[in-house]
Design a protein around this motif. Structure first.
Motif, mmCIF file in Angstrom:
data_model
loop_
_atom_site.group_PDB
_atom_site.id
_atom_site.type_symbol
_atom_site.label_atom_id
_atom_site.label_comp_id
_atom_site.label_asym_id
_atom_site.label_seq_id
_atom_site.Cartn_x
_atom_site.Cartn_y
_atom_site.Cartn_z
ATOM 1 N N ILE A 145 -49.006 5.111 7.951
ATOM 2 C CA ILE A 145 -49.282 3.968 7.075
ATOM 3 C C ILE A 145 -49.089 4.326 5.609
ATOM 4 N N SER A 146 -49.448 5.548 5.204
ATOM 5 C CA SER A 146 -49.287 5.939 3.792
ATOM 6 C C SER A 146 -47.809 5.991 3.405
ATOM 7 N N TYR A 147 -46.963 6.434 4.339
ATOM 8 C CA TYR A 147 -45.514 6.468 4.097
ATOM 9 C C TYR A 147 -44.974 5.044 3.939
ATOM 10 N N ARG A 148 -45.393 4.145 4.813
ATOM 11 C CA ARG A 148 -44.929 2.758 4.738
ATOM 12 C C ARG A 148 -45.464 2.058 3.482
ATOM 13 N N ALA A 149 -46.695 2.420 3.107
ATOM 14 C CA ALA A 149 -47.276 1.832 1.897
ATOM 15 C C ALA A 149 -46.473 2.241 0.656
ATOM 16 N N LYS A 150 -46.073 3.507 0.606
ATOM 17 C CA LYS A 150 -45.276 3.990 -0.525
ATOM 18 C C LYS A 150 -43.929 3.277 -0.584
ATOM 19 N N ALA A 151 -43.285 3.119 0.575
ATOM 20 C CA ALA A 151 -41.997 2.416 0.638
ATOM 21 C C ALA A 151 -42.160 0.964 0.186
ATOM 22 N N TRP A 152 -43.269 0.335 0.580
ATOM 23 C CA TRP A 152 -43.540 -1.055 0.190
ATOM 24 C C TRP A 152 -43.703 -1.152 -1.325
ATOM 25 N N ARG A 153 -44.428 -0.199 -1.928
ATOM 26 C CA ARG A 153 -44.623 -0.209 -3.383
ATOM 27 C C ARG A 153 -43.294 -0.039 -4.116
ATOM 28 N N GLU A 154 -42.452 0.853 -3.598
ATOM 29 C CA GLU A 154 -41.141 1.076 -4.223
ATOM 30 C C GLU A 154 -40.304 -0.194 -4.202
ATOM 31 N N LYS A 158 -38.949 -2.561 -7.445
ATOM 32 C CA LYS A 158 -37.548 -2.967 -7.609
ATOM 33 C C LYS A 158 -37.430 -4.462 -7.885
ATOM 34 N N GLN A 159 -38.409 -5.207 -7.352
ATOM 35 C CA GLN A 159 -38.384 -6.661 -7.537
ATOM 36 C C GLN A 159 -39.123 -7.094 -8.806
ATOM 37 N N GLY A 160 -39.547 -6.101 -9.597
ATOM 38 C CA GLY A 160 -40.162 -6.410 -10.882
ATOM 39 C C GLY A 160 -41.668 -6.562 -10.861
ATOM 40 N N VAL A 161 -42.290 -6.290 -9.716
ATOM 41 C CA VAL A 161 -43.747 -6.390 -9.621
ATOM 42 C C VAL A 161 -44.378 -5.170 -10.297
ATOM 43 N N THR A 162 -45.391 -5.406 -11.125
ATOM 44 C CA THR A 162 -46.063 -4.303 -11.829
ATOM 45 C C THR A 162 -47.085 -3.638 -10.898
ATOM 46 N N ILE A 163 -46.809 -2.386 -10.540
ATOM 47 C CA ILE A 163 -47.689 -1.582 -9.686
ATOM 48 C C ILE A 163 -47.805 -0.204 -10.327
ATOM 49 N N PRO A 164 -48.994 0.392 -10.374
ATOM 50 C CA PRO A 164 -49.130 1.740 -10.958
ATOM 51 C C PRO A 164 -48.136 2.726 -10.328
ATOM 52 N N ASP A 165 -47.783 3.771 -11.089
ATOM 53 C CA ASP A 165 -46.834 4.752 -10.546
ATOM 54 C C ASP A 165 -47.502 5.577 -9.440
#
Length: 270
Positions: A145-154, A158-165
């Motif tokens: 799940i942590s791997y998929r969560a990271k991919a989702w954030r990336e 890319k779509q311009g959503v502001t998410i912490p690094d």
């Protein structure tokens, strides 16, 4: 039918956040694994949300006495009760990290010669068929799940959503909070947490009882770091749930590995 069960809290807990149901009245068996809360809620008896969620599910399925209710309907009904229970304690259910939640693996032997099963999260149901094949009937949706969560954030960035690094999410609490936000969503994981979306993510099905020799239901505390789920089944079948659990706990201790509550049911169809 021969039923063997095992239930044990991990060494650093006073009580287990797992629960187990053996409802022999309607041949319904299940294991539940409450997700350790990220907020420090305790009820008037000192019990946290993980304990309350898993035991609410246990008590619900233990109280059933009619065979005609499907396991999916049962999970939905218990999940609705969980939502109401959180409302009683004024839990802010808008924030996913506040939600009490539990994984589940349940089977019911029907009167028509079928075995129904239903699952959420990382509780697992493994079957041994009459021809000797060993196969997991369910998929562990918590795995990676942590791997998929990271991919989702990336993808969101890319779509311009502001998410912490990503440095922000290297802190374990922040990572867990974000992971919880993916409950019962595509590419997330499945869990009963009071949200109605759970109905869309329950893994369920039926197998013919005539094809099945043995069934094993386990919480993730019985996963072995070096074994596949099929190898775990074979080991438990060979030495029994209690001995396997004790050996696994000793292995975890010797290797400084995190230990978890351990719960399992093995059903041999004679």
């Amino acid at each position: 039918m021969k039923v063997e069960s095992f239930f044990s809290a991990c060494p650093n807990k006073v009580v287990s956040e797992d629960s187990i149901v053996l409802n022999e009245k309607i041949n319904l068996y299940g294991v539940f694994d409450g997700a350790t809360p990220l907020i420090p809620f305790k009820d008037e008896n000192g019990r946290n949300g993980a304990y309350l969620a898993s035991n609410l599910f246990k008590n619900y399925f233990l109280s059933l006495y009619k065979r005609n209710l499907s396991l999916v309907e049962g999970i939905v009904a218990a999940n609705r009760m969980l939502k109401e229970y959180m409302e009683k304690y004024k839990v802010n259910q808008e924030k996913y990290e506040n939600l009490w939640s539990t994984c589940a693996a349940i089977i019911k032997i029907e009167e028509d010669g079928k075995i129904s099963y239903a699952q959420l999260g990382d509780c697992m149901i493994i079957a041994e068929y009459q021809n000797g094949t060993i196969k997991a009937l369910t998929r562990d949706t918590v795995k990676d799940i942590s791997y998929r969560a990271k991919a989702w954030r990336e993808e969101q960035r890319k779509q311009g959503v502001t998410i912490p690094d990503e440095e922000y999410f290297q802190e374990s609490t922040q990572q867990l909070i974000f992971n919880r936000s993916l409950a019962n969503k595509e590419n997330g994981y499945t869990v009963a947490n009071g949200k109605k979306e759970v109905i869309n993510f329950i893994q369920h099905g039926q197998v013919n009882i005539s094809e099945i020799k043995t069934l094993l239901l386990i919480t993730d505390g019985l996963f072995h770091p070096n074994f596949s789920i099929e190898e775990t089944f074979k080991k438990i079948q060979a030495i029994g749930l209690q001995v396997y659990s004790m050996e696994l706990e000793q292995y975890e201790k010797s290797n400084n590995l995190r230990s978890d509550d351990k719960t399992g049911i093995m059903i041999k169809l004679l």
